[in-house]
Design a protein around this motif. Structure first.
Motif, PDB file in Angstrom:
ATOM      1  N   VAL A  80     -10.409   0.001 -29.059  1.00  0.00           N
ATOM      2  CA  VAL A  80     -10.292  -1.445 -28.842  1.00  0.00           C
ATOM      3  C   VAL A  80      -9.483  -1.978 -30.016  1.00  0.00           C
ATOM      4  CG1 VAL A  80     -11.526  -3.622 -28.632  1.00  0.00           C
ATOM      5  CG2 VAL A  80     -12.502  -1.539 -27.626  1.00  0.00           C
ATOM      6  N   LEU A  81      -8.344  -2.563 -29.713  1.00  0.00           N
ATOM      7  CA  LEU A  81      -7.422  -3.060 -30.739  1.00  0.00           C
ATOM      8  C   LEU A  81      -7.453  -4.575 -30.808  1.00  0.00           C
ATOM      9  CD1 LEU A  81      -4.372  -0.813 -29.766  1.00  0.00           C
ATOM     10  CD2 LEU A  81      -5.971  -0.434 -31.655  1.00  0.00           C
ATOM     11  N   GLU A  82      -6.918  -5.129 -31.894  1.00  0.00           N
ATOM     12  CA  GLU A  82      -6.722  -6.575 -31.970  1.00  0.00           C
ATOM     13  C   GLU A  82      -5.660  -6.956 -30.938  1.00  0.00           C
ATOM     14  OE1 GLU A  82      -5.577  -7.251 -36.018  1.00  0.00           O
ATOM     15  OE2 GLU A  82      -7.641  -7.101 -36.737  1.00  0.00           O
ATOM     16  N   TRP A  83      -5.700  -8.207 -30.462  1.00  0.00           N
ATOM     17  CA  TRP A  83      -4.835  -8.685 -29.379  1.00  0.00           C
ATOM     18  C   TRP A  83      -3.354  -8.390 -29.663  1.00  0.00           C
ATOM     19  CZ3 TRP A  83      -6.521  -9.959 -24.734  1.00  0.00           C
ATOM     20  CH2 TRP A  83      -5.683 -10.652 -23.856  1.00  0.00           C
ATOM     21  N   GLY A  84      -2.852  -8.795 -30.816  1.00  0.00           N
ATOM     22  CA  GLY A  84      -1.444  -8.570 -31.148  1.00  0.00           C
ATOM     23  C   GLY A  84      -1.114  -7.098 -31.300  1.00  0.00           C
ATOM     24  N   GLN A  85      -2.031  -6.338 -31.861  1.00  0.00           N
ATOM     25  CA  GLN A  85      -1.840  -4.901 -32.046  1.00  0.00           C
ATOM     26  C   GLN A  85      -1.745  -4.197 -30.687  1.00  0.00           C
ATOM     27  OE1 GLN A  85      -5.147  -3.051 -34.106  1.00  0.00           O
ATOM     28  NE2 GLN A  85      -3.874  -1.427 -34.943  1.00  0.00           N
ATOM     29  N   TRP A  86      -2.558  -4.635 -29.723  1.00  0.00           N
ATOM     30  CA  TRP A  86      -2.521  -4.037 -28.381  1.00  0.00           C
ATOM     31  C   TRP A  86      -1.152  -4.278 -27.740  1.00  0.00           C
ATOM     32  CZ3 TRP A  86      -1.493  -5.629 -23.465  1.00  0.00           C
ATOM     33  CH2 TRP A  86      -1.843  -4.769 -22.429  1.00  0.00           C
ATOM     34  N   HIS A  87      -0.653  -5.505 -27.827  1.00  0.00           N
ATOM     35  CA  HIS A  87       0.644  -5.822 -27.236  1.00  0.00           C
ATOM     36  C   HIS A  87       1.772  -5.039 -27.908  1.00  0.00           C
ATOM     37  CE1 HIS A  87      -0.557  -8.898 -24.343  1.00  0.00           C
ATOM     38  NE2 HIS A  87      -1.481  -9.238 -25.230  1.00  0.00           N
ATOM     39  N   ALA A  88       1.699  -4.889 -29.231  1.00  0.00           N
ATOM     40  CA  ALA A  88       2.710  -4.103 -29.948  1.00  0.00           C
ATOM     41  C   ALA A  88       2.663  -2.639 -29.513  1.00  0.00           C
ATOM     42  CB  ALA A  88       2.499  -4.228 -31.457  1.00  0.00           C
ATOM     43  N   LEU A  89       1.453  -2.102 -29.313  1.00  0.00           N
ATOM     44  CA  LEU A  89       1.329  -0.720 -28.852  1.00  0.00           C
ATOM     45  C   LEU A  89       1.896  -0.573 -27.446  1.00  0.00           C
ATOM     46  CD1 LEU A  89       0.408   2.215 -29.186  1.00  0.00           C
ATOM     47  CD2 LEU A  89      -1.855   1.495 -28.352  1.00  0.00           C
ATOM     48  N   ALA A  90       1.612  -1.506 -26.562  1.00  0.00           N
ATOM     49  CA  ALA A  90       2.153  -1.438 -25.197  1.00  0.00           C
ATOM     50  C   ALA A  90       3.679  -1.389 -25.232  1.00  0.00           C
ATOM     51  CB  ALA A  90       1.669  -2.627 -24.369  1.00  0.00           C
ATOM     52  N   GLU A  91       4.291  -2.199 -26.070  1.00  0.00           N
ATOM     53  CA  GLU A  91       5.752  -2.198 -26.185  1.00  0.00           C
ATOM     54  C   GLU A  91       6.255  -0.892 -26.785  1.00  0.00           C
ATOM     55  OE1 GLU A  91       7.904  -4.276 -24.756  1.00  0.00           O
ATOM     56  OE2 GLU A  91       6.033  -5.086 -23.917  1.00  0.00           O
ATOM     57  N   ARG A  92       5.557  -0.360 -27.778  1.00  0.00           N
ATOM     58  CA  ARG A  92       5.947   0.912 -28.389  1.00  0.00           C
ATOM     59  C   ARG A  92       5.908   2.033 -27.349  1.00  0.00           C
ATOM     60  NH1 ARG A  92       5.394   3.123 -33.924  1.00  0.00           N
ATOM     61  NH2 ARG A  92       5.521   5.383 -33.699  1.00  0.00           N
ATOM     62  N   LEU A  93       4.845   2.053 -26.549  1.00  0.00           N
ATOM     63  CA  LEU A  93       4.721   3.092 -25.524  1.00  0.00           C
ATOM     64  C   LEU A  93       5.813   2.950 -24.473  1.00  0.00           C
ATOM     65  CD1 LEU A  93       0.837   3.100 -25.137  1.00  0.00           C
ATOM     66  CD2 LEU A  93       2.252   4.786 -26.340  1.00  0.00           C
ATOM     67  N   ARG A  94       6.103   1.726 -24.058  1.00  0.00           N
ATOM     68  CA  ARG A  94       7.201   1.498 -23.094  1.00  0.00           C
ATOM     69  C   ARG A  94       8.529   1.967 -23.680  1.00  0.00           C
ATOM     70  NH1 ARG A  94       4.529  -3.954 -21.595  1.00  0.00           N
ATOM     71  NH2 ARG A  94       3.749  -3.544 -19.494  1.00  0.00           N
ATOM     72  N   ALA A  95       8.774   1.674 -24.959  1.00  0.00           N
ATOM     73  CA  ALA A  95      10.022   2.075 -25.611  1.00  0.00           C
ATOM     74  C   ALA A  95      10.168   3.600 -25.660  1.00  0.00           C
ATOM     75  CB  ALA A  95      10.089   1.490 -27.022  1.00  0.00           C
ATOM     76  N   HIS A  96       9.044   4.314 -25.679  1.00  0.00           N
ATOM     77  CA  HIS A  96       9.068   5.777 -25.661  1.00  0.00           C
ATOM     78  C   HIS A  96       9.081   6.333 -24.230  1.00  0.00           C
ATOM     79  CE1 HIS A  96       8.146   5.695 -29.982  1.00  0.00           C
ATOM     80  NE2 HIS A  96       8.590   6.937 -29.974  1.00  0.00           N
ATOM     81  N   GLY A  97       9.148   5.461 -23.243  1.00  0.00           N
ATOM     82  CA  GLY A  97       9.225   5.911 -21.854  1.00  0.00           C
ATOM     83  C   GLY A  97       7.934   6.477 -21.302  1.00  0.00           C
ATOM     84  N   ILE A  98       6.807   6.069 -21.853  1.00  0.00           N
ATOM     85  CA  ILE A  98       5.518   6.576 -21.376  1.00  0.00           C
ATOM     86  C   ILE A  98       5.248   6.085 -19.959  1.00  0.00           C
ATOM     87  CG2 ILE A  98       3.005   6.431 -21.737  1.00  0.00           C
ATOM     88  CD1 ILE A  98       4.532   8.251 -23.745  1.00  0.00           C
ATOM     89  N   ARG A  99       4.796   6.993 -19.110  1.00  0.00           N
ATOM     90  CA  ARG A  99       4.362   6.633 -17.757  1.00  0.00           C
ATOM     91  C   ARG A  99       2.878   6.316 -17.820  1.00  0.00           C
ATOM     92  NH1 ARG A  99       5.402  11.280 -14.080  1.00  0.00           N
ATOM     93  NH2 ARG A  99       4.502   9.855 -12.584  1.00  0.00           N
ATOM     94  N   PHE A 100       2.518   5.185 -17.309  1.00  0.00           N
ATOM     95  CA  PHE A 100       1.127   4.737 -17.357  1.00  0.00           C
ATOM     96  C   PHE A 100       0.389   5.122 -16.081  1.00  0.00           C
ATOM     97  CE2 PHE A 100       3.390   1.916 -20.223  1.00  0.00           C
ATOM     98  CZ  PHE A 100       2.554   1.899 -21.326  1.00  0.00           C
ATOM     99  N   VAL A 101      -0.873   5.480 -16.220  1.00  0.00           N
ATOM    100  CA  VAL A 101      -1.756   5.660 -15.067  1.00  0.00           C
ATOM    101  C   VAL A 101      -2.103   4.273 -14.525  1.00  0.00           C
ATOM    102  CG1 VAL A 101      -4.027   6.475 -14.321  1.00  0.00           C
ATOM    103  CG2 VAL A 101      -2.694   7.815 -15.964  1.00  0.00           C
TER     104      VAL A 101
END
Length: 142
Positions: A80-101
């Motif tokens: 469980v991350l802080e709100w801003g940290q979660w959004h930054a992680l989502a963008e980082r994962l998208r930038a790495h081309g991660i496919r989400f379940v």
């Protein structure tokens, strides 16, 4: 009571791919290691990946559980991350081309327990969920 770090060890069938995934994609600092395992600073917690050849049962079995109209992989782990940290992680994962379940999104918007959540798999099929609460005080709210 202040939280203390958890320790979690998970099997991986490709130690090099999993090492790159947790180290490069997530940016987790690497700790101790051997030819058979690597530990990481996983958002302040100790995550250890252990090499284990994948069995036929593991290859075939991915269980899902219905949650709010979505099938989520079980078992899974995450933080469980802080709100801003979660959004930054989502963008980082998208930038790495991660496919989400389950794509990053907001559940219970405007309601008790409003939360951001996303599900993904590591290269060896371990399911991860990351979530954040608009109000962390509602983590266990009913």
């Amino acid at each position: 009571m202040p939280l203390t770090p958890f320790h979690l060890a998970v099997p991986v069938c490709d130690l090099d791919a999993a090492r790159r995934f947790y180290g490069e994609v997530f940016g987790c600092a690497e700790g101790r290691s051997s030819p058979h395992w690597v530990d990481f600073d996983f958002f302040g917690h100790q995550l250890v990946i252990h090499y284990q050849a994948q069995s036929a049962l593991q290859q075939a079995a991915q269980a899902f559980s219905p949650v709010d109209g979505h099938d989520v992989p079980v078992p899974h782990f995450g933080v469980v991350l802080e709100w801003g940290q979660w959004h930054a992680l989502a963008e980082r994962l998208r930038a790495h081309g991660i496919r989400f379940v389950l794509e990053p999104g907001i559940r219970f918007e405007g309601l008790v327990g409003e939360q951001a959540t996303m599900f993904l798999l590591d290269p060896c099929g371990n399911a991860l969920e990351f979530k954040s609460f608009k109000d962390l005080g509602q983590l266990f709210a009913k």
